[in-house]
Motif scaffolding. Sequence first.
Motif, PDB file in Angstrom:
ATOM      1  N   GLU A 156     -10.086   3.449  -1.898  1.00  0.00           N
ATOM      2  CA  GLU A 156     -10.886   2.233  -2.121  1.00  0.00           C
ATOM      3  C   GLU A 156     -10.660   1.193  -1.029  1.00  0.00           C
ATOM      4  N   LEU A 157      -9.641   1.415  -0.191  1.00  0.00           N
ATOM      5  CA  LEU A 157      -9.375   0.465   0.898  1.00  0.00           C
ATOM      6  C   LEU A 157     -10.583   0.402   1.829  1.00  0.00           C
ATOM      7  N   HIS A 158     -11.126  -0.774   2.026  1.00  0.00           N
ATOM      8  CA  HIS A 158     -12.294  -0.896   2.895  1.00  0.00           C
ATOM      9  C   HIS A 158     -11.889  -0.720   4.343  1.00  0.00           C
ATOM     10  N   ARG A 159     -12.542   0.219   4.981  1.00  0.00           N
ATOM     11  CA  ARG A 159     -12.256   0.393   6.398  1.00  0.00           C
ATOM     12  C   ARG A 159     -13.055  -0.640   7.184  1.00  0.00           C
ATOM     13  N   PRO A 160     -12.446  -1.149   8.267  1.00  0.00           N
ATOM     14  CA  PRO A 160     -13.139  -2.169   9.068  1.00  0.00           C
ATOM     15  C   PRO A 160     -14.466  -1.618   9.605  1.00  0.00           C
ATOM     16  N   THR A 181      -7.932   0.037  19.661  1.00  0.00           N
ATOM     17  CA  THR A 181      -7.187  -0.615  18.583  1.00  0.00           C
ATOM     18  C   THR A 181      -6.866   0.358  17.438  1.00  0.00           C
ATOM     19  N   PHE A 239      -6.265   6.308   5.561  1.00  0.00           N
ATOM     20  CA  PHE A 239      -6.982   5.107   6.004  1.00  0.00           C
ATOM     21  C   PHE A 239      -6.994   5.004   7.525  1.00  0.00           C
ATOM     22  N   TYR A 246      -3.783  -3.807  -2.364  1.00  0.00           N
ATOM     23  CA  TYR A 246      -3.322  -2.415  -2.439  1.00  0.00           C
ATOM     24  C   TYR A 246      -1.801  -2.375  -2.552  1.00  0.00           C
ATOM     25  N   GLY A 281     -15.925  -2.662  12.534  1.00  0.00           N
ATOM     26  CA  GLY A 281     -15.781  -2.471  13.972  1.00  0.00           C
ATOM     27  C   GLY A 281     -14.428  -1.880  14.331  1.00  0.00           C
ATOM     28  N   ALA A 282     -14.094  -1.952  15.609  1.00  0.00           N
ATOM     29  CA  ALA A 282     -12.888  -1.291  16.109  1.00  0.00           C
ATOM     30  C   ALA A 282     -11.888  -2.281  16.689  1.00  0.00           C
ATOM     31  N   THR A 283     -11.987  -3.562  16.316  1.00  0.00           N
ATOM     32  CA  THR A 283     -11.082  -4.557  16.894  1.00  0.00           C
ATOM     33  C   THR A 283     -10.058  -5.022  15.869  1.00  0.00           C
ATOM     34  N   LEU A 284      -9.054  -5.761  16.361  1.00  0.00           N
ATOM     35  CA  LEU A 284      -8.040  -6.299  15.459  1.00  0.00           C
ATOM     36  C   LEU A 284      -8.651  -7.292  14.480  1.00  0.00           C
ATOM     37  N   TRP A 329     -10.202   5.543  10.144  1.00  0.00           N
ATOM     38  CA  TRP A 329     -10.665   4.450  11.022  1.00  0.00           C
ATOM     39  C   TRP A 329     -10.701   4.929  12.472  1.00  0.00           C
ATOM     40  N   THR A 364     -14.330   5.300  14.621  1.00  0.00           N
ATOM     41  CA  THR A 364     -14.579   4.488  15.813  1.00  0.00           C
ATOM     42  C   THR A 364     -14.525   5.333  17.083  1.00  0.00           C
ATOM     43  N   SER A 382      -9.726  -6.671   6.574  1.00  0.00           N
ATOM     44  CA  SER A 382      -9.229  -5.805   5.505  1.00  0.00           C
ATOM     45  C   SER A 382      -7.904  -6.314   4.939  1.00  0.00           C
ATOM     46  N   PHE A 401      -5.643  -4.907   1.835  1.00  0.00           N
ATOM     47  CA  PHE A 401      -4.328  -4.368   2.118  1.00  0.00           C
ATOM     48  C   PHE A 401      -3.277  -4.972   1.178  1.00  0.00           C
ATOM     49  N   LEU A 420     -10.006  -5.467  11.667  1.00  0.00           N
ATOM     50  CA  LEU A 420      -8.928  -5.036  10.784  1.00  0.00           C
ATOM     51  C   LEU A 420      -8.434  -6.200   9.933  1.00  0.00           C
TER      52      LEU A 420
END
Lengths: 196, 196, 196, 196
Positions: D24-28, C103, C90, D46, D30-33, C94, C98, D39, D43, D36
């Motif tokens: 199956e975990l959805h990745r964010p 981050t 995961f 999971y 964008g690239a910011t907190l 990510w 990106t 998700s 998490f 995240l």
Amino acid sequence: MRTSRLEAFSDGVLAIIITIMVLELHRPEGATLEDLGGSATSFLTYLLSFVYIGIYWSNHHHMFQLVRRVDGAVLWANLHLLFWLSLYPFTTAWMDETDLARTPLVVYGVNLLAAALAYYVLVLAIKRAEGPDGPFAEAIGRDVKGKVSPLLYLAGIGSAFLAGWLALVFYAAVAAMWLVPDRRMEAYVAEHGLAD
Amino acid sequence: MRTSRLEAFSDGVLAIIITIMVLELHRPEGATLEDLGGSATSFLTYLLSFVYIGIYWSNHHHMFQLVRRVDGAVLWANLHLLFWLSLYPFTTAWMDETDLARTPLVVYGVNLLAAALAYYVLVLAIKRAEGPDGPFAEAIGRDVKGKVSPLLYLAGIGSAFLAGWLALVFYAAVAAMWLVPDRRMEAYVAEHGLAD
Amino acid sequence: MRTSRLEAFSDGVLAIIITIMVLELHRPEGATLEDLGGSATSFLTYLLSFVYIGIYWSNHHHMFQLVRRVDGAVLWANLHLLFWLSLYPFTTAWMDETDLARTPLVVYGVNLLAAALAYYVLVLAIKRAEGPDGPFAEAIGRDVKGKVSPLLYLAGIGSAFLAGWLALVFYAAVAAMWLVPDRRMEAYVAEHGLAD
Amino acid sequence: MRTSRLEAFSDGVLAIIITIMVLELHRPEGATLEDLGGSATSFLTYLLSFVYIGIYWSNHHHMFQLVRRVDGAVLWANLHLLFWLSLYPFTTAWMDETDLARTPLVVYGVNLLAAALAYYVLVLAIKRAEGPDGPFAEAIGRDVKGKVSPLLYLAGIGSAFLAGWLALVFYAAVAAMWLVPDRRMEAYVAEHGLAD
């Protein structure tokens, strides 16, 4: 050659096949029971293929308890069987995505048939490696179920041209027949002990 | 160090590689035989890579029957081999998605070549750990096939610049050559017994 | 409790983690070498995580050779470690998707750090189960690398705020440090023999 | 029949289930907190399912240490348990994708309940194969936790109609209850030794 690593590798492949099929299960679009109902076909075909892989694992397990040695031919007959079984997720998903259309039902039946024939080839390869008088040959006997299954698959494939549900009935009937465990091996083991 | 856990881990990785490739198999868009025909290339490249992974597993299996001890260098030579093999699903899918375009065919050949060289490095690492006079060094002998394979891969890579099908013929020829099982190990075991 | 099934389960999980990451590798859009070049970041992050999982497997393997018994606490400390390792696919994906943004680089470092701490907790749990005078406690010694790694991860996480490539240098440095195999265990085994 | 291959196959399936859930975990996006943070539900669900599979593996492991022989009924009771567990990735992902809507929460609870009942059926099948006076029957005793769990699942399913978070509290409570390891088996083994 020892059989332990062949068994471990086969266990690994079968465990993965039986489990990755769940990745192909279509998740409902919405969050209601009706949406879940739309996955019913997915669910049933998943169950059918799960049971089939379970049957092959169980029979494989029973069979190799009586095998004392394997050679290169047995290794490849086993890989050949695993190849056809590895296609179950593919043919199951196609059958499911097309809502049990005729051609995918036939192709699924052909896949079941090919795996059954590959299993038979594996039995022959083991018989040759073990010799005609070993415990394996004695325990497997006339192997009625192994000879009836291909006929039932052929009947299912043929009946797909009449009605889809009829093909599924045949495929499910073979699974049900095999769910009765293979007493030959257990009986033999109870009487004579294990091969090694 | 014992070899059992190295064998178990390798079996696990190889079992997963050989099985997840089926997740990359493109399922037909429609429900007819013609639609299925569109997956023929997928199917053939899957078969080729399946056979390759099967060959590596079989040879790995044969080889470690004669290995008595491993050290850190062998562990990492083995992981190095598994790394290149783990790329087979990637290079196979790329080759398939581009309808056997030249560059992906070359890259697939480079992947095959890298795995063959990694296997050779593993053999050397085992030889060093086992010592020059062990049963392993004796059984593996001159290793003709192991030395011819890289040449055939190079020929295949080169021929991809002439015609794609020719590259595939070379790649399939190497697989066919290895399908003949590695009798050296079996012969040695039959004569001298297992390593442990 | 015997350690064999804990080792087998861990081998299975690690084998799957190391292999499914290849499913996340982005395949090139086109069929040229330039297209493949666009996958270079994917490829490097895959390699880094592959090496990390390989290191954990190798150290886990070495460590459990000296463990004679496990209890419930060790089982759960091991599952705790596997949990953090299971997130590598995961966080790797990510970071890759990106294009190595800040981050995701930090989150990857936190994941590496959490796994390192979980490994340390596992070592403590084993020490408690084995008793302070067992071969395990003696062999693991002062565990310098185990104590330096978290500091390097922290340095990497901090440096991500300066430059992304610097964080990767730190992460790769830890991997390189561990690639030198853990001689403590091998030396101990060579001198004292295995635990069981 | 020996139990080793049943254990190995179950280890394989459980290792795959616990690991593929991460796919199956959805990745964010964008690239910011903040991305995240989106998700977070993924998490947590999971983590919950990871702990559940871990519990089943741990209890399965403890249990089979006291099992000396299995028959066809035990094989199939075990496959039946694995079937319900194999649906965890499916029901977890549905619950997660619908942001913990009521029906998916109920379905997840039904899945947990079905697995708990399947585990109970497996215990009965083993008891029958082992005989009423074997170490297994003695060690498993009254099995209070095994009988309380289904009631808590039912309470969770019912409370989903009041509030989604309440259902999750019940589901998490069962997991917490089982995290306390099954001392019955460990105590029995400490006193009487292993089954084989």
